[in-house]
Design an enzyme around this catalytic site. Structure first.
Site, short mmCIF file in Angstrom:
data_model
loop_
_atom_site.label_atom_id
_atom_site.label_comp_id
_atom_site.label_asym_id
_atom_site.label_seq_id
_atom_site.Cartn_x
_atom_site.Cartn_y
_atom_site.Cartn_z
N GLY A 188 0.80 -1.16 0.35
CA GLY A 188 -0.05 -0.06 0.19
C GLY A 188 0.73 0.98 0.12
N SER A 211 -3.57 6.39 14.58
CA SER A 211 -3.44 7.68 13.77
C SER A 211 -3.90 9.05 14.30
CB SER A 211 -5.33 7.55 12.87
OG SER A 211 -5.75 8.55 12.45
N ALA A 212 -4.15 9.51 14.07
CA ALA A 212 -3.62 11.18 15.06
C ALA A 212 -5.56 11.33 15.42
CB ALA A 212 -3.64 12.71 14.39
N TYR A 261 -13.82 3.28 11.30
CA TYR A 261 -12.24 3.27 11.53
C TYR A 261 -11.73 3.69 12.53
CZ TYR A 261 -8.02 5.26 9.67
OH TYR A 261 -6.51 5.29 9.54
N LYS A 297 -8.63 1.58 15.65
CA LYS A 297 -7.17 1.70 15.90
C LYS A 297 -7.21 1.93 17.57
CE LYS A 297 -5.95 2.91 11.82
NZ LYS A 297 -4.91 1.85 11.37
N ASN A 330 -1.24 13.87 8.92
CA ASN A 330 -1.75 13.33 7.35
C ASN A 330 -0.42 13.39 6.62
OD1 ASN A 330 -3.35 14.99 8.82
ND2 ASN A 330 -4.85 14.60 7.78
N LEU A 376 -7.35 15.30 0.60
CA LEU A 376 -6.91 16.55 0.27
C LEU A 376 -6.21 16.41 -0.78
CD1 LEU A 376 -8.05 19.69 -0.55
CD2 LEU A 376 -5.54 20.36 1.31
P1 NAD Z 1 -3.20 1.96 2.52
O1 NAD Z 1 -5.19 1.39 1.82
O2 NAD Z 1 -2.62 1.72 0.57
O3 NAD Z 1 -2.78 0.65 3.05
C1 NAD Z 1 -2.45 -0.29 3.54
C2 NAD Z 1 -2.98 -1.71 2.74
O4 NAD Z 1 -3.28 -3.18 3.43
C3 NAD Z 1 -3.41 -2.33 1.21
O5 NAD Z 1 -2.79 -2.56 0.40
C4 NAD Z 1 -4.19 -3.13 1.45
O6 NAD Z 1 -4.34 -4.14 0.40
C5 NAD Z 1 -4.03 -4.09 2.66
N1 NAD Z 1 -4.62 -4.89 3.55
C6 NAD Z 1 -5.89 -4.32 4.43
N2 NAD Z 1 -7.08 -5.81 4.67
C7 NAD Z 1 -5.74 -6.20 4.49
C8 NAD Z 1 -5.88 -7.93 4.90
N3 NAD Z 1 -7.21 -8.13 5.84
N4 NAD Z 1 -5.17 -9.02 5.19
C9 NAD Z 1 -3.61 -8.26 4.09
N5 NAD Z 1 -3.33 -6.77 3.54
C10 NAD Z 1 -5.00 -5.73 3.94
O7 NAD Z 1 -3.31 2.35 2.76
P2 NAD Z 1 -2.42 3.58 3.61
O8 NAD Z 1 -2.23 4.81 3.43
O9 NAD Z 1 -1.04 3.10 2.92
O10 NAD Z 1 -2.42 3.02 5.20
C11 NAD Z 1 -1.80 2.56 5.71
C12 NAD Z 1 -1.89 2.38 7.24
O11 NAD Z 1 -2.17 3.68 7.68
C13 NAD Z 1 -3.45 1.96 7.84
O12 NAD Z 1 -3.46 0.92 8.47
C14 NAD Z 1 -4.14 3.23 8.22
O13 NAD Z 1 -5.42 2.62 8.62
C15 NAD Z 1 -3.00 4.10 8.68
N6 NAD Z 1 -3.13 5.44 8.62
C16 NAD Z 1 -2.94 6.23 7.05
C17 NAD Z 1 -3.28 7.17 7.65
C18 NAD Z 1 -3.81 8.17 6.21
O14 NAD Z 1 -3.94 9.04 6.17
N7 NAD Z 1 -3.28 7.71 4.64
C19 NAD Z 1 -3.11 7.94 8.22
C20 NAD Z 1 -3.11 7.87 9.50
C21 NAD Z 1 -3.26 6.28 9.68
N1 UFG Z 2 -10.64 19.49 2.71
C1 UFG Z 2 -11.76 19.92 1.42
N2 UFG Z 2 -11.72 18.85 0.36
C2 UFG Z 2 -11.23 18.15 -0.37
C3 UFG Z 2 -11.02 16.95 0.85
C4 UFG Z 2 -10.84 17.79 2.42
O1 UFG Z 2 -11.50 20.81 1.61
O2 UFG Z 2 -11.92 17.42 -0.84
C5 UFG Z 2 -10.53 19.40 3.56
C6 UFG Z 2 -10.52 19.05 4.64
O3 UFG Z 2 -11.86 19.37 5.37
C7 UFG Z 2 -9.83 18.73 6.04
C8 UFG Z 2 -8.16 18.46 5.36
O4 UFG Z 2 -8.89 19.28 3.92
O5 UFG Z 2 -9.84 20.04 6.64
C9 UFG Z 2 -7.79 17.36 5.29
O6 UFG Z 2 -8.57 16.41 4.92
P1 UFG Z 2 -8.37 14.87 4.59
O7 UFG Z 2 -9.95 14.73 4.51
O8 UFG Z 2 -6.98 15.64 3.34
O9 UFG Z 2 -7.11 13.95 5.76
P2 UFG Z 2 -8.50 14.59 7.38
O10 UFG Z 2 -7.47 15.63 8.50
O11 UFG Z 2 -9.99 14.58 7.13
O12 UFG Z 2 -7.80 12.87 7.92
C10 UFG Z 2 -6.33 12.20 7.23
C11 UFG Z 2 -7.45 11.01 7.11
C12 UFG Z 2 -7.61 9.87 8.50
C13 UFG Z 2 -6.91 9.52 8.94
C14 UFG Z 2 -5.96 11.84 10.10
C15 UFG Z 2 -5.28 11.69 10.92
O13 UFG Z 2 -8.27 10.62 6.46
O14 UFG Z 2 -7.74 8.70 8.38
O15 UFG Z 2 -5.93 12.12 8.57
O16 UFG Z 2 -5.26 13.09 11.12
F1 UFG Z 2 -6.82 9.44 10.67
#
Ligand code: NAD
Ligand code: UFG
Length: 329
Positions: free
Chosen positions: A10, A124-125, A148, A152, A178, A199
């Site tokens: 991922g 996650s935050a 979700y 966490k 983020n 975003l």
């Molecule tokens: P992503 O979807 O790109 O990566 C997650 C990966 O997990 C994917 O490749 C998916 O195929 C795999 N997966 C999901 N369920 C599975 C299962 N049951 N068995 C095997 N593989 C499985 O997401 P990401 O953005 O890389 O996020 C990675 C981790 O970080 C996640 O746990 C997510 O919740 C956490 N996280 C992400 C963000 C963000 O903004 N991207 C913020 C905070 C926390």
């Molecule tokens: N936003 C817009 N337009 C968009 C998308 C987002 O204005 O099309 C704004 C949102 O309102 C927010 C900021 O951009 O103010 C960031 O939004 P994101 O959706 O990019 O991120 P979030 O902070 O809402 O959430 C992300 C991940 C969550 C994670 C969190 C941790 O999606 O999974 O950061 O801080 F938990």
């Protein structure tokens, strides 16, 4: 060390694999590819010129997980696999609780069975909810308003309880802020399915002409310009944070914010993107998005103090690298 990276195909996982390989670790990826592609594993190898062992398995399948631990002497696990779309989790709570919780339980059981005592978890935050700012690891967690986020918070508690009963089980809980940007090769990056929720991928798709204009969710928040403020962190800095957490892991449970300690508003990010890439991003102001908080940024001083880690890449680098990946993709 031999590190099992779950979710390694991922977005964050693939960058983490690159950083681990560059730091001299051996990487085994376990991913069911439900939100990623097999090619990402090849791209990790292309970037680093190192081998990665890949298991296409579902982590809720205990037998399949056992096979991995039997075949390799796993020294540590970085558990990134999980479902992560906030809105989808409200519509499909059972799928989210089942996937995220059961996969963690299966993995923790395998660690116990095979005596693997190093465990790093992607939190996650979002677990801070609408706390006072900046968010510090010692704060009481607040409800997250979506399944979700609840997975966490629950997984954090589960890991803490396991470690309390067996302090040799060393856990590092990483609360990401983020994550944005991409590897500078432009080979790996964020590839959301359908219309992006987040975003930065929305901005890159508007810049590319795939989407007409950005919708800015509200300009009446108590922030610098009324738009939401977040702590954006370059995904490479985040990946390096995992290596630092792993290398400094000691007995017990340790929680770290991985952020920059800096807030950036939506409009500030749009402006930075336009400047970094000399490209216009049309936008309109629309209503607030339900569930959003006004501000979210880290106090990341604990990670600096204890892990010697700080985020180094600035907003311009995040915008430039995110755009390079979008153009290539
Ligand atoms: P992503 O979807 O790109 O990566 C997650 C990966 O997990 C994917 O490749 C998916 O195929 C795999 N997966 C999901 N369920 C599975 C299962 N049951 N068995 C095997 N593989 C499985 O997401 P990401 O953005 O890389 O996020 C990675 C981790 O970080 C996640 O746990 C997510 O919740 C956490 N996280 C992400 C963000 C963000 O903004 N991207 C913020 C905070 C926390
Ligand atoms: N936003 C817009 N337009 C968009 C998308 C987002 O204005 O099309 C704004 C949102 O309102 C927010 C900021 O951009 O103010 C960031 O939004 P994101 O959706 O990019 O991120 P979030 O902070 O809402 O959430 C992300 C991940 C969550 C994670 C969190 C941790 O999606 O999974 O950061 O801080 F938990």
């Amino acid at each position: 060390m031999n590190i099992l990276v779950t979710g390694g195909a991922g977005y964050i996982g693939s960058h983490t694999c690159v950083s681990l390989l560059e730091a001299g670790h051996t990487v085994i990826v376990a991913d069911n590819l439900c939100n990623s592609k097999r090619e990402n594993v090849e791209k990790i190898m292309q970037i680093t010129d190192k081998e990665v062992t890949f298991y296409e398995i579902d982590l809720t399948d205990a037998k399949a997980v056992d096979v991995v631990f039997r075949n390799y002497k796993v020294d540590g696990v970085i558990h990134l696999a999980g479902l992560k779309a906030v809105g989808e989790s409200v519509d499909m709570p059972l799928a989210y609780y089942y996937n995220n919780i059961v996969s963690t339980l299966v993995l923790a059981k395998a660690c116990q069975k095979f005596n693997v005592n190093r465990f790093v978890f992607s939190s996650s935050a979002t677990v801070y909810g609408d706390n006072t700012l900046p968010f510090v690891e010692t704060m009481n967690l607040l409800p997250t308003t979506n399944p979700y986020g609840e997975t966490k918070a629950m997984i954090e508690r589960i890991l803490a309880d396991i470690s309390k009963a067996n302090p040799a089980f060393s856990v590092s809980i990483l609360r990401y802020f983020n994550p944005v940007g991409a590897h500078e090769s432009g080979l790996i990056g964020e590839e959301p399915n359908g219309i992006p929720n987040n975003l930065m991928p929305y901005i890159t798709q508007v810049a590319k002409g795939k989407l007409e204009k950005l919708r800015v969710f509200g300009n009446d928040y108590p922030t610098v310009d009324g738009t939401g403020v977040r702590d954006y962190i370059h995904v490479i800095d985040l990946a390096e944070g995992h290596v630092a957490a792993l290398n400094n892991l000691t007995e017990g449970v340790h929680i770290y914010n991985l952020g920059t300690s800096q807030g950036t508003s939506v409009l500030e990010l749009v402006k930075a993107f336009e400047e970094a890439n000399s490209i216009e991003v049309p936008y309109e102001i629309v209503d607030r998005r339900p569930g959003d908080i006004a501000l979210c940024y880290a106090d990341a001083s604990k990670a600096k103090r204890e892990l010697g880690w700080t985020a180094e890449r600035d907003i311009i680098a995040m915008c430039r690298d995110a755009w390079r990946f979008e153009k290539n993709y």
